[in-house]
Write an enzyme that holds these catalytic residues in place. Structure first.
Site, PDB file in Angstrom:
ATOM      1  N   VAL A 126       0.088   2.484  -8.621  1.00  0.00           N
ATOM      2  CA  VAL A 126       0.825   1.884  -7.504  1.00  0.00           C
ATOM      3  C   VAL A 126       1.598   0.685  -8.047  1.00  0.00           C
ATOM      4  O   VAL A 126       1.032  -0.162  -8.734  1.00  0.00           O
ATOM      5  CB  VAL A 126      -0.140   1.411  -6.390  1.00  0.00           C
ATOM      6  CG1 VAL A 126       0.623   0.721  -5.275  1.00  0.00           C
ATOM      7  CG2 VAL A 126      -0.962   2.568  -5.858  1.00  0.00           C
ATOM      8  N   PHE A 127       2.890   0.619  -7.718  1.00  0.00           N
ATOM      9  CA  PHE A 127       3.735  -0.503  -8.145  1.00  0.00           C
ATOM     10  C   PHE A 127       3.845  -1.522  -7.023  1.00  0.00           C
ATOM     11  O   PHE A 127       4.201  -1.187  -5.891  1.00  0.00           O
ATOM     12  CB  PHE A 127       5.132  -0.001  -8.529  1.00  0.00           C
ATOM     13  CG  PHE A 127       6.067  -1.099  -8.961  1.00  0.00           C
ATOM     14  CD1 PHE A 127       5.847  -1.802 -10.128  1.00  0.00           C
ATOM     15  CD2 PHE A 127       7.182  -1.422  -8.203  1.00  0.00           C
ATOM     16  CE1 PHE A 127       6.711  -2.798 -10.545  1.00  0.00           C
ATOM     17  CE2 PHE A 127       8.063  -2.417  -8.604  1.00  0.00           C
ATOM     18  CZ  PHE A 127       7.824  -3.111  -9.780  1.00  0.00           C
ATOM     19  N   GLY A 128       3.545  -2.768  -7.344  1.00  0.00           N
ATOM     20  CA  GLY A 128       3.697  -3.867  -6.405  1.00  0.00           C
ATOM     21  C   GLY A 128       4.836  -4.773  -6.849  1.00  0.00           C
ATOM     22  O   GLY A 128       4.884  -5.183  -8.004  1.00  0.00           O
ATOM     23  N   TYR A 129       5.736  -5.079  -5.932  1.00  0.00           N
ATOM     24  CA  TYR A 129       6.886  -5.930  -6.255  1.00  0.00           C
ATOM     25  C   TYR A 129       6.985  -7.115  -5.303  1.00  0.00           C
ATOM     26  O   TYR A 129       7.888  -7.937  -5.423  1.00  0.00           O
ATOM     27  CB  TYR A 129       8.179  -5.113  -6.222  1.00  0.00           C
ATOM     28  CG  TYR A 129       8.439  -4.416  -4.896  1.00  0.00           C
ATOM     29  CD1 TYR A 129       9.131  -5.062  -3.883  1.00  0.00           C
ATOM     30  CD2 TYR A 129       7.979  -3.130  -4.670  1.00  0.00           C
ATOM     31  CE1 TYR A 129       9.364  -4.438  -2.668  1.00  0.00           C
ATOM     32  CE2 TYR A 129       8.209  -2.491  -3.470  1.00  0.00           C
ATOM     33  CZ  TYR A 129       8.903  -3.147  -2.472  1.00  0.00           C
ATOM     34  OH  TYR A 129       9.127  -2.514  -1.278  1.00  0.00           O
ATOM     35  N   GLY A 130       6.087  -7.213  -4.355  1.00  0.00           N
ATOM     36  CA  GLY A 130       6.042  -8.331  -3.411  1.00  0.00           C
ATOM     37  C   GLY A 130       4.646  -8.919  -3.436  1.00  0.00           C
ATOM     38  O   GLY A 130       4.093  -9.189  -4.500  1.00  0.00           O
ATOM     39  N   SER A 131       4.042  -9.053  -2.268  1.00  0.00           N
ATOM     40  CA  SER A 131       2.717  -9.677  -2.198  1.00  0.00           C
ATOM     41  C   SER A 131       1.632  -8.858  -2.895  1.00  0.00           C
ATOM     42  O   SER A 131       0.585  -9.405  -3.230  1.00  0.00           O
ATOM     43  CB  SER A 131       2.327  -9.942  -0.746  1.00  0.00           C
ATOM     44  OG  SER A 131       2.277  -8.731  -0.009  1.00  0.00           O
ATOM     45  N   GLU A 162       1.406  -1.324   4.506  1.00  0.00           N
ATOM     46  CA  GLU A 162       2.818  -1.021   4.284  1.00  0.00           C
ATOM     47  C   GLU A 162       3.396  -0.112   5.371  1.00  0.00           C
ATOM     48  O   GLU A 162       4.421   0.531   5.170  1.00  0.00           O
ATOM     49  CB  GLU A 162       3.001  -0.366   2.905  1.00  0.00           C
ATOM     50  CG  GLU A 162       2.356  -1.114   1.757  1.00  0.00           C
ATOM     51  CD  GLU A 162       2.938  -2.497   1.514  1.00  0.00           C
ATOM     52  OE1 GLU A 162       4.134  -2.709   1.799  1.00  0.00           O
ATOM     53  OE2 GLU A 162       2.202  -3.378   1.042  1.00  0.00           O
TER      54      GLU A 162
END
Length: 185
Positions: free
Chosen positions: A5-10, A86
């Protein structure tokens, strides 16, 4: 099968699920923008908070963190958590993930990422572009839901994550960018 899983915010500083490994890196041809509205955990229907999403941007990169989840039970729990967290994002994409700026071959393929599209028929909470001053002003004024923190705190936490070395002790997160801006909230 392993899930990434890619996280780009919190998700960068607060995954909220068990994972086996966290890898710092980026996806290509996207940029992070504060265009998504949140009416549940970052605001209300009357005063939506702004959260980040991705928009296609040829030649750009978006840095973040990829989380490896190996155990089937952990994957199920993570997906359940992410589907709630999300839920206002209307798309899932499976993208290539890179760890080295000069790499032509991805370190990982098929990394799952949540994206909020600009299609108002599919995504009623899409807010779209605004000036950085308007975004900061909105973040200061937004009513907030379940997080029990001010939008300014959330915005500031994200800005620190994107603009200074270290994220929860990971000094390798920081990468120089000519597009960085300092925002006073």
């Amino acid at each position: 099968m392993v899930m990434w899983v890619f996280g780009y915010g919190s998700l960068i500083w607060k995954a909220g699920f068990n994972f086996d490994e966290r890898v710092v890196g980026f996806i290509k041809d996207y940029r992070r923008v504060f265009y998504q509205g949140s009416t549940d955990h970052r605001g209300t229907p009357e005063f939506p908070g702004r959260t980040v999403t991705l928009e296609p941007a040829e030649g750009e990169v978006c840095w973040g963190a990829a989380y490896k989840i190996s155990k089937k039970e952990d994957q199920e729990i993570a997906l359940e958590h992410l589907e709630v967290r999300e839920k206002q994002y209307d798309k899932k994409a499976y993208l290539d993930f890179f760890t080295e700026p000069t790499a032509t071959t991805p370190a990982l393929s098929g990394v799952m990422v949540y994206i909020a599209s600009p299609d108002k028929k599919l995504n009623v909470n899409y807010l779209g572009p605004a000036s950085i001053e308007d975004i900061a002003k909105m973040q200061r004024q937004t009513c907030i839901g379940s997080c029990k923190r001010s939008e300014a705190d959330h915005f500031r936490e994200g800005a620190h994550c994107f603009m200074r070395p270290g994220t929860n002790g990971n000094d390798d997160f920081y990468r120089p960018s000519p597009n960085r801006a300092i925002v006073h909230v």
